[in-house]
Design a protein around this motif. Structure first.
Motif, short mmCIF file in Angstrom:
data_model
loop_
_atom_site.label_atom_id
_atom_site.label_comp_id
_atom_site.label_asym_id
_atom_site.label_seq_id
_atom_site.Cartn_x
_atom_site.Cartn_y
_atom_site.Cartn_z
N SER A 116 0.80 -1.22 0.00
CA SER A 116 0.00 0.00 0.00
C SER A 116 0.83 1.28 0.00
O SER A 116 0.36 2.34 -0.34
N GLU A 117 2.11 1.18 0.40
CA GLU A 117 2.96 2.37 0.44
C GLU A 117 3.97 2.42 -0.70
O GLU A 117 4.92 3.18 -0.68
N ALA A 127 -4.22 7.45 -5.32
CA ALA A 127 -5.37 8.10 -4.68
C ALA A 127 -5.61 9.50 -5.21
O ALA A 127 -6.75 9.99 -5.24
N GLU A 128 -4.54 10.18 -5.66
CA GLU A 128 -4.67 11.55 -6.16
C GLU A 128 -5.07 11.60 -7.63
O GLU A 128 -5.49 12.65 -8.11
N PRO A 166 -7.54 0.48 -0.08
CA PRO A 166 -7.54 1.77 0.61
C PRO A 166 -8.84 2.52 0.39
O PRO A 166 -9.49 2.35 -0.65
N PRO A 167 -9.26 3.35 1.33
CA PRO A 167 -10.51 4.12 1.20
C PRO A 167 -10.55 4.93 -0.09
O PRO A 167 -9.57 5.56 -0.48
N GLY A 168 -11.70 4.90 -0.75
CA GLY A 168 -11.88 5.67 -1.99
C GLY A 168 -11.37 5.00 -3.23
O GLY A 168 -11.54 5.52 -4.34
N ALA A 176 -11.78 3.72 -13.56
CA ALA A 176 -11.88 5.03 -14.18
C ALA A 176 -10.53 5.75 -14.16
O ALA A 176 -10.14 6.40 -15.14
N ARG A 177 -9.82 5.64 -13.04
CA ARG A 177 -8.49 6.25 -12.95
C ARG A 177 -7.52 5.64 -13.97
O ARG A 177 -6.74 6.34 -14.61
#
Length: 375
Positions: A116-117, A127-128, A166-168, A176-177
């Motif tokens: 995750s990192e 996430a961004e 992760p959330p979101g 979509a991303r």
């Protein structure tokens, strides 16, 4: 690790972007990186190594899924961490193969679940990345929904792990991303052999008069300046025209030639659709060993490339290399020398002097000069 040539900033009217931290000269490498995750394009599953993307007709096949192929034991070992969970999914779905976007998304999901990192050193995290879901039409959202259904079938028993994302970052948001931000991974002649997500590269904005180009070497992408970029100037590139051949080459060539003949007095070669037909016809002729006709189409296409791809641009360099190879094969040595010289002058800037394609052009140019008695 991101080099200190560029930084993230907010570009007026464009959102996020990348800008130079210092003066960058033409031909200089700005940034180079491996993908966060990638997959081989469906059309090249049997002919490209799933680790280094090297092309070959006798690649070793994964004994479990029968889909992944490798050029060496070393490549297979290097690919195993990313292929381990994917292997089960491919095996379960045999002989069906999901779309490139679904396979890429699955790899990204598995990486997010295990590391995750892993993107913490990038300028732009997953996430961004913008999904643009709110701006999509209902038709596009429905299409994403169908792909997510395919994803669930593909994942099978692995579906239970999606709740740990992760959330979101639910599957439809991730998809979509990915569709908005992934990059094609091209071979030396700009054929799309794979697709990948390059986190910080996604910050690049488009410009019809770019100051850099993006070059693939294996799965690594490198940004190279094609003119002087001053400190604080935005780094921007333009998209390439891509060529994808149909497996029905004879039918394709027949239809393309019919269209070119029908509209020859109405639509000029500089028309973008005519250019695409010329490229397709050239590719088909090469595959069918009709090199004379291929060269005719290539020479016609080059005139239009000058209009759409101002020097230095890798697309024009690749087209010059292709035409030069045909001229060389047909014994038109002086013409071939001219084409290789032009290609080399461009590639020194766009690809760098150490790139495999630049070396190939240099070698072909030396061969022509030797045959002409100039060396």
């Amino acid at each position: 690790m991101m080099t200190m040539n560029i930084e993230r900033f907010v570009s007026k009217g464009k959102g996020n972007g990348l800008r130079a931290l210092r003066e960058i000269k033409a031909g200089e490498a700005i940034h180079s990186c491996e993908p966060y995750s990638f997959c081989i394009a469906k059309d090249f599953l049997k002919t490209a190594c799933h680790s280094c993307l090297k092309r070959g007709e006798s690649l070793s096949r994964c004994s479990q899924c029968k889909t992944a192929r490798y050029c060496s034991v070393q490549c297979q070992k290097q690919a195993w961490p990313d292929h381990k969970r994917e292997c089960k999914c491919l095996k379960r779905l045999q002989p069906r193969i999901p779309t490139d976007s679904v396979r890429l998304l699955t790899r990204i999901i598995f990486k997010l679940l295990s590391q995750s990192e892993s993107d913490q050193e990038e300028l732009y995290s997953i996430a961004e990345h913008q999904s643009h879901l709110a701006d999509m039409s209902e038709e596009k959202k429905e299409g994403l929904g169908h792909l997510c259904t395919t994803l669930q079938v593909y994942l099978g028993e692995e579906n239970g792990d999606l709740s740990q994302l992760p959330p979101g970052l639910d599957p439809i948001s991730l998809l979509a991303r990915v569709t908005c931000n992934c990059f094609s991974i091209s071979d030396g002649e700009l054929q799309d052999v794979g697709v990948g997500l390059y986190l910080s590269m996604s910050l690049l904005n488009h410009d019809c008069q770019p100051n850099c180009v993006m070059i693939s070497e294996g799965k690594r992408l490198t940004l190279r300046a094609v003119r002087l970029i001053r400190p604080c100037e935005e780094v921007q590139y333009t998209y390439f025209l891509k060529r994808r051949l149909s497996s029905f080459l004879i039918e394709l060539l027949k239809e393309s030639q019919a269209l070119l003949h029908r509209y020859t007095d109405v639509v000029p070669d500089r028309n973008i659709y005519v250019l695409r037909l010329l490229d397709l016809s050239m590719d088909a002729c090469i595959s069918l060993d009709d090199y004379k006709t291929a060269l005719e189409y290539g020479n016609r296409a080059l005139e239009t490339y000058k209009l759409y791809y101002s020097d230095p641009h890798p697309s024009r360099a690749v087209e010059l290399l292709r035409v030069g190879k045909l001229q060389h094969y047909m014994g038109r040595l002086e013409e071939a020398q001219g084409s290789f010289t032009q290609a080399y002058d461009i590639m020194k800037v766009t690809h760098g002097t150490d790139h495999v394609l630049t070396n190939e052009v240099r070698r072909k140019l030396s061969e022509c000069q030797a045959e002409l008695g100039q060396v």
